[in-house]
Design an enzyme around this catalytic site. Structure first.
Site, PDB file in Angstrom:
ATOM      1  N   TYR A  56       0.825  -1.203   0.000  1.00  0.00           N
ATOM      2  CA  TYR A  56       0.000   0.000   0.000  1.00  0.00           C
ATOM      3  C   TYR A  56       0.863   1.258   0.000  1.00  0.00           C
ATOM      4  O   TYR A  56       1.377   1.686   1.037  1.00  0.00           O
ATOM      5  CB  TYR A  56      -0.932   0.017   1.218  1.00  0.00           C
ATOM      6  CG  TYR A  56      -1.845  -1.184   1.335  1.00  0.00           C
ATOM      7  CD1 TYR A  56      -2.238  -1.905   0.217  1.00  0.00           C
ATOM      8  CD2 TYR A  56      -2.320  -1.596   2.580  1.00  0.00           C
ATOM      9  CE1 TYR A  56      -3.076  -3.010   0.332  1.00  0.00           C
ATOM     10  CE2 TYR A  56      -3.166  -2.691   2.700  1.00  0.00           C
ATOM     11  CZ  TYR A  56      -3.529  -3.400   1.570  1.00  0.00           C
ATOM     12  OH  TYR A  56      -4.363  -4.488   1.690  1.00  0.00           O
ATOM     13  N   HIS A 140       0.150 -12.194   1.389  1.00  0.00           N
ATOM     14  CA  HIS A 140      -0.609 -11.227   0.600  1.00  0.00           C
ATOM     15  C   HIS A 140      -0.708 -11.662  -0.865  1.00  0.00           C
ATOM     16  O   HIS A 140       0.296 -11.696  -1.575  1.00  0.00           O
ATOM     17  CB  HIS A 140       0.059  -9.858   0.696  1.00  0.00           C
ATOM     18  CG  HIS A 140      -0.832  -8.720   0.331  1.00  0.00           C
ATOM     19  ND1 HIS A 140      -0.383  -7.410   0.258  1.00  0.00           N
ATOM     20  CD2 HIS A 140      -2.154  -8.668   0.023  1.00  0.00           C
ATOM     21  CE1 HIS A 140      -1.389  -6.616  -0.068  1.00  0.00           C
ATOM     22  NE2 HIS A 140      -2.465  -7.363  -0.231  1.00  0.00           N
TER      23      HIS A 140
END
Length: 336
Positions: A56, A140
């Site tokens: 992110y 992830h």
């Protein structure tokens, strides 16, 4: 705010979580002051679960979240981050990130679910956040990396959990089938399910949710608005569904859902937040929050009463699957 425990662990999550992807400048710039104010507003509203990732904003989300939480009592909140994408120097920067975040691309992502990669990723996250530990670590998006993630990444996380370094471990993905495999075939405690158990998509009922129920494991739901189509009282053309323009048929279905919600005295976005928690294995809904105003709106929607009769009506009208569990507000005593 009510908390629920990740089964078979000591980690407890508030039922609403703060998703920090957007404060990593997802799609547009978020001023640093807004990011800090959003975290402060979430804290004041009682949220105590915060989720981030190196992906992110190429570390920006982790840095901002860590800074905003600095000084808060560490034992009072839960923070999760993710592994699988190492941040390494970018030999050929173009000036701006190409994966949706408005940040400089001096770094790039490098897939790595190996033992060394996982350990390095966690060390880097702790440095960026300024924290002494992470409560939850997810693999992830390991869609194309099952073998390394399952055979190296997850055992490494399990070792750290056994040492008391991490409280809970799991995987986060936009698909549900492989998440079911992680629950059934690895040491995962919890999975982060993105967009596959919503008012528009209940495909998780075919795999990961039965696995969680059967094995006594837990699920965190994200992407409950399906990229925006469920985020307004009255859906309109041009809204997004799974990151693309929603097709007319889905817009029409969302409008039908909204009409039934209104007939029951609630709204489509409130129902979208409440719906995942009707399944006993889903212990938390985490939403992206960019500003204090977004935090206030999400908390208000979370607290809005959504009658169980709504789910019965939606089943009867064929707007959700007939095998959606009877609503109970997500209160499963086994998870408390």
């Amino acid at each position: 705010m009510h908390q629920r425990k990740i089964q078979n662990t000591s980690v407890r999550l508030t039922e609403l979580g703060f998703g920090a992807s957007v404060i990593g400048n997802l799609y547009r710039v978020t001023p640093a002051d807004d990011a800090t104010a959003a975290v402060d507003a979430a804290w004041e509203a009682g949220l105590r679960y915060f989720d981030t990732a190196p992906h992110y904003g190429l570390g920006l989300s982790e840095r901002r979240l860590g800074a905003a939480l600095r000084g808060r009592p560490r034992e009072e909140y839960v923070i999760s981050s993710k592994v699988g994408r190492l941040l390494v120097p970018n030999e050929k920067p173009r000036g701006v990130d190409t994966e949706g975040f408005v940040v400089r691309d001096d770094l790039r992502r490098q897939w790595d679910f190996s033992r060394d990669g996982v350990l390095r990723s966690i060390e880097d996250t702790l440095e960026r956040t300024g924290l002494d530990r992470l409560d939850i670590v997810y693999l992830h998006d390991p869609d194309d990396h099952w073998r390394q993630a399952a055979e190296e990444g997850m055992p490494t996380l399990a070792e750290l959990r056994g040492q008391g370094v991490i409280g809970a471990i799991g995987a986060g993905m936009n698909q549900s089938a492989m998440l079911a495999r992680f629950l059934r075939e690895t040491a995962a405690d919890v999975v982060m399910l993105a967009g596959r158990y919503t008012l528009l998509d209940q495909s998780a009922l075919d795999d990961v949710l039965p696995a969680a129920r059967e094995l006594g494991k837990s699920v965190v739901a994200v992407g409950v608005f399906n990229s925006g189509l469920l985020s307004r009282d009255r859906p309109t053309e041009g809204m997004k569904y799974d990151y693309r323009d929603a097709p007319p048929a889905l817009v029409a279905r969302a409008r039908a859902l909204a009409e039934v919600c209104a007939a029951h005295g609630t709204t489509l976005p409130a129902a979208a937040i409440a719906f995942p928690r009707t399944h006993p294995s889903i212990i938390n809904v985490t939403l992206g929050m960019r500003t204090p105003e977004q935090v206030g709106r999400n908390v208000e929607l979370h607290e809005q009463r959504v009658p169980d009769g709504l789910w019965d009506d939606l089943r009867t009208q064929g707007l959700i699957r007939s095998d959606v569990p009877t609503g109970h507000g997500g209160r499963d005593e086994r998870c408390l």
